[in-house]
Motif scaffolding. Structure first.
Motif, PDB file in Angstrom:
ATOM      1  N   PHE A  28       0.830  -1.203   0.000  1.00 41.26           N
ATOM      2  CA  PHE A  28       0.000   0.000   0.000  1.00 41.26           C
ATOM      3  C   PHE A  28       0.870   1.262   0.000  1.00 41.26           C
ATOM      4  N   VAL A  29       1.855   1.299   0.891  1.00 42.01           N
ATOM      5  CA  VAL A  29       2.705   2.488   1.009  1.00 42.01           C
ATOM      6  C   VAL A  29       3.489   2.745  -0.281  1.00 42.01           C
ATOM      7  N   LYS A  30       3.992   1.684  -0.890  1.00 44.28           N
ATOM      8  CA  LYS A  30       4.830   1.844  -2.083  1.00 44.28           C
ATOM      9  C   LYS A  30       4.027   2.151  -3.344  1.00 44.28           C
ATOM     10  N   ASN A  31       2.789   1.689  -3.427  1.00 48.45           N
ATOM     11  CA  ASN A  31       2.060   1.766  -4.688  1.00 48.45           C
ATOM     12  C   ASN A  31       0.757   2.560  -4.661  1.00 48.45           C
ATOM     13  N   ILE A  32       0.055   2.552  -3.535  1.00 50.64           N
ATOM     14  CA  ILE A  32      -1.311   3.065  -3.500  1.00 50.64           C
ATOM     15  C   ILE A  32      -1.428   4.364  -2.713  1.00 50.64           C
ATOM     16  N   LEU A  33      -0.642   4.489  -1.674  1.00 53.15           N
ATOM     17  CA  LEU A  33      -0.743   5.635  -0.764  1.00 53.15           C
ATOM     18  C   LEU A  33      -0.658   6.975  -1.491  1.00 53.15           C
ATOM     19  N   VAL A  34       0.113   7.046  -2.556  1.00 56.87           N
ATOM     20  CA  VAL A  34       0.311   8.294  -3.291  1.00 56.87           C
ATOM     21  C   VAL A  34      -1.014   8.900  -3.758  1.00 56.87           C
ATOM     22  N   TYR A  35      -2.037   8.073  -3.946  1.00 59.20           N
ATOM     23  CA  TYR A  35      -3.342   8.552  -4.402  1.00 59.20           C
ATOM     24  C   TYR A  35      -4.347   8.727  -3.268  1.00 59.20           C
ATOM     25  N   PHE A  36      -4.015   8.233  -2.097  1.00 59.60           N
ATOM     26  CA  PHE A  36      -4.971   8.227  -0.988  1.00 59.60           C
ATOM     27  C   PHE A  36      -5.416   9.629  -0.604  1.00 59.60           C
ATOM     28  N   GLY A  37      -4.467  10.546  -0.476  1.00 57.16           N
ATOM     29  CA  GLY A  37      -4.800  11.885  -0.002  1.00 57.16           C
ATOM     30  C   GLY A  37      -5.862  12.566  -0.831  1.00 57.16           C
ATOM     31  N   ASP A  38      -5.714  12.520  -2.144  1.00 58.18           N
ATOM     32  CA  ASP A  38      -6.672  13.199  -3.020  1.00 58.18           C
ATOM     33  C   ASP A  38      -8.046  12.542  -3.001  1.00 58.18           C
ATOM     34  N   TYR A  39      -8.081  11.212  -2.923  1.00 58.71           N
ATOM     35  CA  TYR A  39      -9.335  10.487  -3.173  1.00 58.71           C
ATOM     36  C   TYR A  39      -9.879   9.739  -1.953  1.00 58.71           C
ATOM     37  N   GLN A  40      -9.453  10.119  -0.753  1.00 53.17           N
ATOM     38  CA  GLN A  40      -9.862   9.330   0.409  1.00 53.17           C
ATOM     39  C   GLN A  40     -11.358   9.424   0.694  1.00 53.17           C
ATOM     40  N   ASP A  41     -12.042  10.458   0.204  1.00 54.80           N
ATOM     41  CA  ASP A  41     -13.480  10.583   0.437  1.00 54.80           C
ATOM     42  C   ASP A  41     -14.315  10.139  -0.764  1.00 54.80           C
ATOM     43  N   ALA A  42     -13.660   9.706  -1.842  1.00 56.91           N
ATOM     44  CA  ALA A  42     -14.376   9.362  -3.073  1.00 56.91           C
ATOM     45  C   ALA A  42     -15.049   7.995  -2.976  1.00 56.91           C
ATOM     46  N   MET A  43     -16.159   7.858  -3.701  1.00 58.03           N
ATOM     47  CA  MET A  43     -16.899   6.594  -3.768  1.00 58.03           C
ATOM     48  C   MET A  43     -17.221   6.304  -5.231  1.00 58.03           C
ATOM     49  N   HIS A  44     -17.311   5.003  -5.566  1.00 57.51           N
ATOM     50  CA  HIS A  44     -17.612   4.608  -6.943  1.00 57.51           C
ATOM     51  C   HIS A  44     -18.277   3.242  -6.914  1.00 57.51           C
ATOM     52  N   LYS A  45     -19.319   3.082  -7.736  1.00 56.40           N
ATOM     53  CA  LYS A  45     -20.087   1.832  -7.661  1.00 56.40           C
ATOM     54  C   LYS A  45     -19.320   0.614  -8.184  1.00 56.40           C
ATOM     55  N   ASP A  46     -18.246   0.820  -8.954  1.00 54.75           N
ATOM     56  CA  ASP A  46     -17.451  -0.295  -9.468  1.00 54.75           C
ATOM     57  C   ASP A  46     -16.192  -0.564  -8.648  1.00 54.75           C
ATOM     58  N   GLU A  47     -15.943   0.244  -7.632  1.00 54.50           N
ATOM     59  CA  GLU A  47     -14.711   0.099  -6.841  1.00 54.50           C
ATOM     60  C   GLU A  47     -15.045   0.105  -5.354  1.00 54.50           C
ATOM     61  N   THR A  48     -14.777  -0.984  -4.688  1.00 54.99           N
ATOM     62  CA  THR A  48     -15.078  -1.056  -3.253  1.00 54.99           C
ATOM     63  C   THR A  48     -13.909  -0.581  -2.402  1.00 54.99           C
ATOM     64  N   ARG A  49     -12.706  -0.713  -2.908  1.00 55.59           N
ATOM     65  CA  ARG A  49     -11.530  -0.379  -2.119  1.00 55.59           C
ATOM     66  C   ARG A  49     -11.038   1.042  -2.379  1.00 55.59           C
ATOM     67  N   MET A  50     -11.146   1.506  -3.637  1.00 53.79           N
ATOM     68  CA  MET A  50     -10.564   2.785  -4.054  1.00 53.79           C
ATOM     69  C   MET A  50      -9.057   2.786  -3.738  1.00 53.79           C
ATOM     70  N   PHE A  51      -8.583   3.774  -2.956  1.00 53.37           N
ATOM     71  CA  PHE A  51      -7.152   3.843  -2.628  1.00 53.37           C
ATOM     72  C   PHE A  51      -6.942   3.753  -1.115  1.00 53.37           C
ATOM     73  N   HIS A  52      -7.803   2.990  -0.446  1.00 53.64           N
ATOM     74  CA  HIS A  52      -7.703   2.830   1.006  1.00 53.64           C
ATOM     75  C   HIS A  52      -6.780   1.660   1.354  1.00 53.64           C
ATOM     76  N   SER A  53      -6.256   1.692   2.566  1.00 47.41           N
ATOM     77  CA  SER A  53      -5.225   0.730   2.966  1.00 47.41           C
ATOM     78  C   SER A  53      -5.777  -0.616   3.417  1.00 47.41           C
ATOM     79  N   LEU A  54      -7.031  -0.672   3.864  1.00 49.07           N
ATOM     80  CA  LEU A  54      -7.629  -1.878   4.459  1.00 49.07           C
ATOM     81  C   LEU A  54      -6.800  -2.383   5.640  1.00 49.07           C
TER      82      LEU A  54
END
Length: 445
Positions: free
Chosen positions: A211-237
């Motif tokens: 997550f830190v190496k690949n996904i975290l870079v997008y978390f800040g911008d999109y942490q509140d976003a929701m999408h019907k085709d994506e359950t995880r988005m850019f969250h760490s779980l």
């Protein structure tokens, strides 16, 4: 010990029971390999008396125990039970901190001892200074701002691309059969043969590193976003691993901070992630222990409706709720905006009884333990405490949901209509909420 006492205090999601039992069994194996002596009681063992006190009393006799020591539990009901147990036994006893938080139970209460209003933001700043996290050499916040929340609210339109779930899968079908044979009631999709929640610390660490190496870079911008085709988005779980103590908040925060100092992520991303753990997570725990005696009875708006039957199956024509609830039932997970601004928002506007809703939240989510879920639901989401935790009720019309998601596309209801058969219920419920509660909310800025 696996006991029905812990599976039945609320109706739990099947994945939550499986994940905790599987992790416990794996930890037992780890301890045995490292030459520790372990007594492990499985759910269907014939001597299992299905509650802590009875099993402990039996163990004290069988093994001639001379002293009883335990780690501080995170939940009040277990804290009380173990204190009572210690008062009833004749041998010495002691309790030690789990050392799993930045704060002690009472630290938040002490920080605000002489203050009329508690504010997470001021507590968060105090913790940043105390632990020198994202601070410069003269102990001022890096980036000249404490909080970059306004930069964490972008909607996601399909780019950047999301990542495939890299977590290993496990087949827990045998464990699931044991749980069923124990006649434990649960709900939701069990996913026992294709289970992805971490089994141990090693898996959790590997997942968080990815997550830190690949996904975290997008978390800040999109942490509140929701999408019907994506359950995880850019969250760490990562919350399940944190709340079951596979990972410590210290190592999680330090890895994110290091990623910022290595120029891998922006300040709004680093601060936005760290605020959730160092600020909100620690603050919410302190609030829980300071208010536990009153929290479970507070109902500021006197809401009385039961939890709707469709909260258990997702069968509603409101797209946002349909997708969020189906996801929760299938995955035992939804991110904070789905929980707060879709499900929680509707529940508050509709007038659902806050304690009944709290039991639903506590049962459905893989990371939900009372110390973190109860104040989030009763205080922040449902405003049942009248504003001790949150300065305002978190409510909105369909406009917010539409801004942060694509749920409103192809919905049976119209996001733009306020009244009429096709009007989105969020709109009429929103204005109704303020009309009905004008006297209580009239002085709230």
């Amino acid at each position: 010990m696996e006991v029905k006492q812990e599976t039945s205090y609320v109706l739990h999601h099947a994945q939550k029971i499986i994940a905790i039992f599987a992790a416990m069994r794996d930890f037992k194996g780890f301890l045995l390999k490292n030459n520790h002596h372990v007594i492990y009681i499985k759910i269907n063992d014939k001597d299992n008396q299905q509650c802590f006190k009875s099993n402990l009393n039996a163990l004290l006799k069988v093994h001639h125990i001379q002293k009883f020591e335990y780690q501080e539990p995170d939940e009040s009901r277990l804290d009380k039970e173990l204190k009572i147990f210690c008062s009833e036994i004749s041998i010495p006893s002691a309790c030690v901190s789990s050392e799993h938080f930045y704060t002690s139970r009472d630290e938040v209460k002490e920080v605000f001892r002489d203050k009329k209003q508690w504010l997470m933001e001021s507590f968060y700043r105090y913790k940043r200074k105390k632990h020198h996290i994202l601070m410069n050499d003269i102990n001022e916040p890096i980036g000249s701002k404490w909080n970059f929340d306004n930069e964490n609210r972008k909607a996601w339109k399909g780019t950047p691309k999301t990542f495939k779930d890299t977590r290993p899968t496990h087949n827990h079908s045998v464990l699931w059969d044991e749980i069923c044979n124990a006649d434990i009631k649960s709900f939701g999709e069990n996913n026992a043969s294709h289970f992805q929640w971490p089994l141990n610390r090693q898996e959790a660490l590997k997942h968080f590193d990815f997550f830190v190496k690949n996904i975290l870079v997008y978390f800040g911008d999109y942490q509140d976003a929701m999408h019907k085709d994506e359950t995880r988005m850019f969250h760490s779980l990562v919350s399940f691993a944190l709340n079951t103590k596979m990972l410590s908040p210290h190592e999680v925060i330090l890895k994110v901070e290091r990623s910022f100092h290595d120029n891998q992520i922006s300040i709004n991303t680093a601060e936005g992630f760290i605020r959730q753990i160092l600020g909100w997570r620690e603050y919410i725990r302190g609030y829980y222990w300071a208010n536990i005696s009153s929290l479970n009875s507070e109902n500021y708006f006197n809401h009385q409706l039961p939890v709707p039957s469709w909260f258990w199956n997702g069968q509603t024509q409101m797209n946002c709720l349909k997708y969020s609830i189906h996801q929760s039932l299938n995955e035992a997970y939804a991110h904070h905006i789905q929980r707060l601004m879709v499900i929680g928002n509707f529940s508050l506007l509709a007038g659902i009884h806050p304690q009944k809703l709290h039991q639903w939240y506590l049962g459905i989510y893989i990371d939900a333990f009372e110390w973190v879920e109860m104040p989030n639901t009763l205080g922040m989401s449902q405003f049942a405490d009248g504003g001790k935790l949150a300065s305002k009720p978190y409510v909105s019309t369909a406009n917010y949901v539409n801004k942060m998601s694509n749920y409103c596309e192809d919905c049976h209801y119209s996001k733009n209509e306020k009244i009429g058969e096709k009007a989105c219920p969020f709109n009429s419920l929103y204005w109704n909420f303020f009309l009905v509660n004008a006297q209580k909310l009239g002085k709230n800025p």
